[in-house]
Scaffold this motif. Structure first.
Motif, PDB file in Angstrom:
ATOM      1  N   ALA A 147       0.876  -1.167   0.000  1.00 14.19           N
ATOM      2  CA  ALA A 147       0.000   0.000   0.000  1.00 14.19           C
ATOM      3  C   ALA A 147       0.914   1.218   0.000  1.00 14.19           C
ATOM      4  N   CYS A 148       0.571   2.249  -0.794  1.00 15.24           N
ATOM      5  CA  CYS A 148       1.480   3.382  -0.926  1.00 15.24           C
ATOM      6  C   CYS A 148       0.708   4.670  -1.200  1.00 15.24           C
ATOM      7  N   ASN A 149       1.444   5.770  -1.292  1.00  9.24           N
ATOM      8  CA  ASN A 149       0.825   7.072  -1.545  1.00  9.24           C
ATOM      9  C   ASN A 149       0.740   7.418  -3.027  1.00  9.24           C
ATOM     10  N   ARG A 150       1.240   6.559  -3.911  1.00 11.79           N
ATOM     11  CA  ARG A 150       1.136   6.827  -5.334  1.00 11.79           C
ATOM     12  C   ARG A 150      -0.325   6.739  -5.787  1.00 11.79           C
ATOM     13  N   PRO A 151      -0.785   7.509  -6.791  1.00 12.97           N
ATOM     14  CA  PRO A 151       0.032   8.224  -7.772  1.00 12.97           C
ATOM     15  C   PRO A 151       0.435   9.623  -7.360  1.00 12.97           C
ATOM     16  N   ALA A 152       0.246  10.027  -6.099  1.00 12.38           N
ATOM     17  CA  ALA A 152       0.675  11.357  -5.680  1.00 12.38           C
ATOM     18  C   ALA A 152       2.195  11.471  -5.807  1.00 12.38           C
ATOM     19  N   PRO A 153       2.696  12.641  -6.177  1.00 11.14           N
ATOM     20  CA  PRO A 153       4.152  12.815  -6.282  1.00 11.14           C
ATOM     21  C   PRO A 153       4.769  12.958  -4.894  1.00 11.14           C
ATOM     22  N   GLY A 154       6.074  13.059  -4.861  1.00 16.34           N
ATOM     23  CA  GLY A 154       6.782  13.259  -3.597  1.00 16.34           C
ATOM     24  C   GLY A 154       7.480  12.012  -3.116  1.00 16.34           C
ATOM     25  N   ASP A 155       7.960  12.069  -1.873  1.00 10.76           N
ATOM     26  CA  ASP A 155       8.636  10.923  -1.288  1.00 10.76           C
ATOM     27  C   ASP A 155       7.705   9.715  -1.274  1.00 10.76           C
ATOM     28  N   TYR A 156       8.290   8.544  -1.526  1.00 11.14           N
ATOM     29  CA  TYR A 156       7.501   7.308  -1.582  1.00 11.14           C
ATOM     30  C   TYR A 156       7.243   6.826  -0.162  1.00 11.14           C
ATOM     31  N   VAL A 157       5.967   6.743   0.217  1.00 13.67           N
ATOM     32  CA  VAL A 157       5.556   6.259   1.540  1.00 13.67           C
ATOM     33  C   VAL A 157       4.755   4.979   1.314  1.00 13.67           C
ATOM     34  N   HIS A 158       5.085   3.923   2.070  1.00 11.29           N
ATOM     35  CA  HIS A 158       4.453   2.638   1.773  1.00 11.29           C
ATOM     36  C   HIS A 158       4.534   1.703   2.971  1.00 11.29           C
ATOM     37  N   ASP A 159       3.799   0.614   2.885  1.00 12.20           N
ATOM     38  CA  ASP A 159       3.926  -0.529   3.790  1.00 12.20           C
ATOM     39  C   ASP A 159       3.780  -1.787   2.939  1.00 12.20           C
ATOM     40  N   ASP A 160       4.444  -2.873   3.360  1.00  6.72           N
ATOM     41  CA  ASP A 160       4.498  -4.077   2.539  1.00  6.72           C
ATOM     42  C   ASP A 160       4.230  -5.317   3.379  1.00  6.72           C
ATOM     43  N   GLU A 161       3.760  -6.356   2.714  1.00  9.90           N
ATOM     44  CA  GLU A 161       3.661  -7.684   3.297  1.00  9.90           C
ATOM     45  C   GLU A 161       4.019  -8.697   2.217  1.00  9.90           C
ATOM     46  N   VAL A 162       4.533  -9.836   2.643  1.00 12.45           N
ATOM     47  CA  VAL A 162       4.891 -10.887   1.695  1.00 12.45           C
ATOM     48  C   VAL A 162       3.731 -11.874   1.568  1.00 12.45           C
ATOM     49  N   LEU A 163       3.380 -12.157   0.337  1.00  9.02           N
ATOM     50  CA  LEU A 163       2.295 -13.084   0.050  1.00  9.02           C
ATOM     51  C   LEU A 163       2.875 -14.311  -0.641  1.00  9.02           C
ATOM     52  N   GLY A 164       2.637 -15.505  -0.079  1.00  8.96           N
ATOM     53  CA  GLY A 164       3.118 -16.741  -0.669  1.00  8.96           C
ATOM     54  C   GLY A 164       1.965 -17.599  -1.167  1.00  8.96           C
ATOM     55  N   ILE A 165       2.075 -18.109  -2.382  1.00  7.85           N
ATOM     56  CA  ILE A 165       1.024 -18.950  -2.970  1.00  7.85           C
ATOM     57  C   ILE A 165       1.677 -20.148  -3.655  1.00  7.85           C
ATOM     58  N   GLU A 166       1.146 -21.342  -3.422  1.00  7.11           N
ATOM     59  CA  GLU A 166       1.604 -22.525  -4.147  1.00  7.11           C
ATOM     60  C   GLU A 166       0.495 -22.998  -5.076  1.00  7.11           C
ATOM     61  N   VAL A 167       0.874 -23.331  -6.294  1.00  9.05           N
ATOM     62  CA  VAL A 167      -0.086 -23.773  -7.314  1.00  9.05           C
ATOM     63  C   VAL A 167       0.296 -25.163  -7.795  1.00  9.05           C
ATOM     64  N   ARG A 168      -0.714 -26.063  -7.853  1.00 10.61           N
ATOM     65  CA  ARG A 168      -0.527 -27.408  -8.406  1.00 10.61           C
ATOM     66  C   ARG A 168      -1.675 -27.711  -9.351  1.00 10.61           C
ATOM     67  N   ASP A 169      -1.305 -28.103 -10.558  1.00  6.42           N
ATOM     68  CA  ASP A 169      -2.306 -28.478 -11.555  1.00  6.42           C
ATOM     69  C   ASP A 169      -3.350 -27.378 -11.749  1.00  6.42           C
ATOM     70  N   GLY A 170      -2.906 -26.136 -11.702  1.00  6.94           N
ATOM     71  CA  GLY A 170      -3.794 -25.012 -11.942  1.00  6.94           C
ATOM     72  C   GLY A 170      -4.690 -24.644 -10.779  1.00  6.94           C
ATOM     73  N   GLU A 171      -4.427 -25.223  -9.607  1.00 10.10           N
ATOM     74  CA  GLU A 171      -5.234 -24.922  -8.433  1.00 10.10           C
ATOM     75  C   GLU A 171      -4.344 -24.437  -7.296  1.00 10.10           C
ATOM     76  N   ALA A 172      -4.881 -23.514  -6.489  1.00  9.17           N
ATOM     77  CA  ALA A 172      -4.143 -23.001  -5.340  1.00  9.17           C
ATOM     78  C   ALA A 172      -4.186 -24.007  -4.210  1.00  9.17           C
ATOM     79  N   VAL A 173      -3.040 -24.248  -3.601  1.00  6.50           N
ATOM     80  CA  VAL A 173      -2.964 -25.154  -2.448  1.00  6.50           C
ATOM     81  C   VAL A 173      -3.466 -24.383  -1.237  1.00  6.50           C
ATOM     82  N   ASP A 174      -4.605 -24.794  -0.704  1.00  7.59           N
ATOM     83  CA  ASP A 174      -5.260 -24.046   0.358  1.00  7.59           C
ATOM     84  C   ASP A 174      -5.049 -24.746   1.696  1.00  7.59           C
ATOM     85  N   ASP A 175      -4.040 -24.291   2.424  1.00  9.72           N
ATOM     86  CA  ASP A 175      -3.829 -24.786   3.784  1.00  9.72           C
ATOM     87  C   ASP A 175      -4.154 -23.700   4.795  1.00  9.72           C
ATOM     88  N   GLY A 176      -4.890 -22.702   4.371  1.00  5.27           N
ATOM     89  CA  GLY A 176      -5.259 -21.640   5.292  1.00  5.27           C
ATOM     90  C   GLY A 176      -4.371 -20.412   5.119  1.00  5.27           C
TER      91      GLY A 176
END
Length: 467
Positions: free
Chosen positions: A122-151
């Motif tokens: 999430a960030c302040n773009r498209p507004a100009p100026g210093d870049y302000v943001h927060d991040d999280e890592v998202l991990g997904i595993e796919v098998r045979d075209g389906e998402a592995v759903d372990d919660g």
């Protein structure tokens, strides 16, 4: 088994303004679809948009993602939309009509099998100026075209911290080795990578002997690759999380050398890291001069000093002050300051304001202050001048600016034409700066005036580094 995962990375911004992701949810409403819901709040800045990109530049991009700079971003719109990589709350691509959250689906049926890691931001773009943001890592595993759903789970903040740091000795004679010792700890970040580098981009001739120069990045490193693994050369400390590096200084000339030691998470070294800056001073064999500091006088508060203007009688003006004795004493100008003051051949002193503002209803036109004096600043006339820069968008000068920024001196050509340097972004200027996530290269360009500063027209670009 790899599971759907959202791992907190924490906000990289250490001072206000800030943006914080408060809600991040992942679900599998259908076998071939992964739904992402995310919401963030800003303090001192508005949340402008959200996005999803590959975690590392080396990561393969699955269908639905498009390259932009060093990464691939999920495309929320077609190529004809300049903001295709950003999702704005309650705008195109947002499936959640509630204020403060957005939702979108990832169709994984055509994704090759494997585990994927993405950076959700999430960030302040498209507004100009210093870049302000927060991040999280998202991990997904796919098998045979389906998402592995372990919660879905949150594994806590993904962070790296340097707890101990020492440089010994800091002042040496050329040829004496310097030892850098550090200890880092991680939370949910796995193994540590280390990097010993120069803090800024440099020319090859400025790299001290013993460091490797990378001409593509204009950077220098102590190791063969940009990063080296913990407990592998040049790390001489066998303890996990601790590093001891010997820096050879054979052939170094006398002077001060600035470096940065970086401890980074192996899963995302360019995003999750900590660093310490250091300086190594090589003493000259025979010191050639001594420096005695006289009293200081503050001419202007702030971090940047604009210009000094030497007048034809030998006096110098700077920020509303004038000196007639080479800087030993200063007195205030009766008429006030002239920003970026320049004396023309006929004796007139003119200057322009640094920041410009868009002129309403006239695309590509901007205005700023024009200051002029014909009596050595006893009186200063201040009016408004206009600038025509058709493709300009914005810039940053310690704060977001709505238009181009003018910087340094005005130059008078033999025919009386005036030139002034400016910087900022043009439409499409989005080439990322290596090592500065969220930053884009500026364009430097020149404006020309044929009526002594009343009107300015874009002349040419001096330099730009497109991707």
């Amino acid at each position: 088994m790899t599971m759907l995962a959202v791992v907190m990375m924490g906000c990289a911004v250490t001072a206000a303004p800030t943006i914080e992701i408060e809600r991040a949810e992942v679900s599998v409403p259908a076998p071939h679809s992964v739904r992402v819901v995310v919401g963030a709040v800003g303090e001192g800045v508005a949340v402008g948009s959200y996005g999803l990109r590959t975690l590392s530049p080396e990561d393969a991009a699955p269908p639905g993602f498009r390259e932009r700079g060093d990464h691939a971003f999920f495309a929320f719109a077609g190529e004809d939309d300049d903001l295709w990589h950003l999702l704005v709350d309650n705008r195109r691509g947002d499936d959640d009509r509630a204020e403060g959250t957005v939702a979108f689906d990832l169709k994984v049926e055509r994704w090759p099998d494997g585990a994927y890691k993405f950076l959700l931001f999430a960030c302040n773009r498209p507004a100009p100026g210093d870049y302000v943001h927060d991040d999280e890592v998202l991990g997904i595993e796919v098998r045979d075209g389906e998402a592995v759903d372990d919660g879905t789970f949150f594994a806590g903040e993904l962070t790296v911290r340097i707890e101990e740091f020492e440089v010994a000795p800091e002042r040496i004679a050329a040829g004496e080795p310097v030892t850098i010792a550090a200890r880092a700890i991680t939370e949910n970040a796995g193994a540590i990578l280390w990097q010993f580098t120069v803090p800024y981009t440099v020319e090859q001739g400025d790299v001290p002997p013993g460091l490797r120069y990378d001409p593509e990045e204009n950077k220098a490193y102590l190791s063969g690759e940009a990063y080296f693994a913990d407990n592998e050369p040049p790390d001489e400390d066998a303890e996990a999380g601790a590093a001891r590096i010997t820096v050879p200084t054979d052939g170094w000339e006398a002077g001060v050398y600035n470096f940065t030691l970086v401890a980074a998470a192996e899963v995302a070294p360019g995003t999750v890291n900590a660093w310490r800056d250091l300086a190594i001073t090589v003493r000259p064999e025979h010191p050639r001069f001594e420096v005695t500091a006289e009293h200081e006088q503050q001419l202007r508060p702030g971090t940047h000093f604009g210009t000094m203007c030497r007048l034809d009688d030998g006096s110098v003006i700077a920020h509303g002050l004038i000196t007639r004795d080479g800087g030993r004493s200063w007195e205030r100008l009766e008429g006030g300051s002239i920003p970026m003051g320049t004396q023309l051949r006929d004796g007139t002193i003119i200057g322009l304001g640094t920041r410009t503002q868009p002129i309403e209803g006239r695309a590509g036109w901007y205005s700023t202050t024009l200051a002029r004096s014909t009596d050595r600043c006893q009186t200063v006339e201040r009016t408004t001048c206009e600038l025509h820069v058709p493709r300009a968008t914005a810039g940053v000068g310690h704060a977001p600016a709505a238009g181009p920024l003018l910087w340094r001196s005005i130059v008078e050509m033999p025919d009386g034409t005036l030139l002034v340097a400016a910087y900022g972004w043009f439409e499409g200027d989005d080439s990322p700066v290596p090592g500065q996530p969220g930053s884009c290269y500026y364009r430097t360009f020149v404006l020309r005036s044929e009526d002594r500063g009343e009107n300015w027209e874009y002349l040419a670009t001096v330099a730009y580094a497109p991707a």
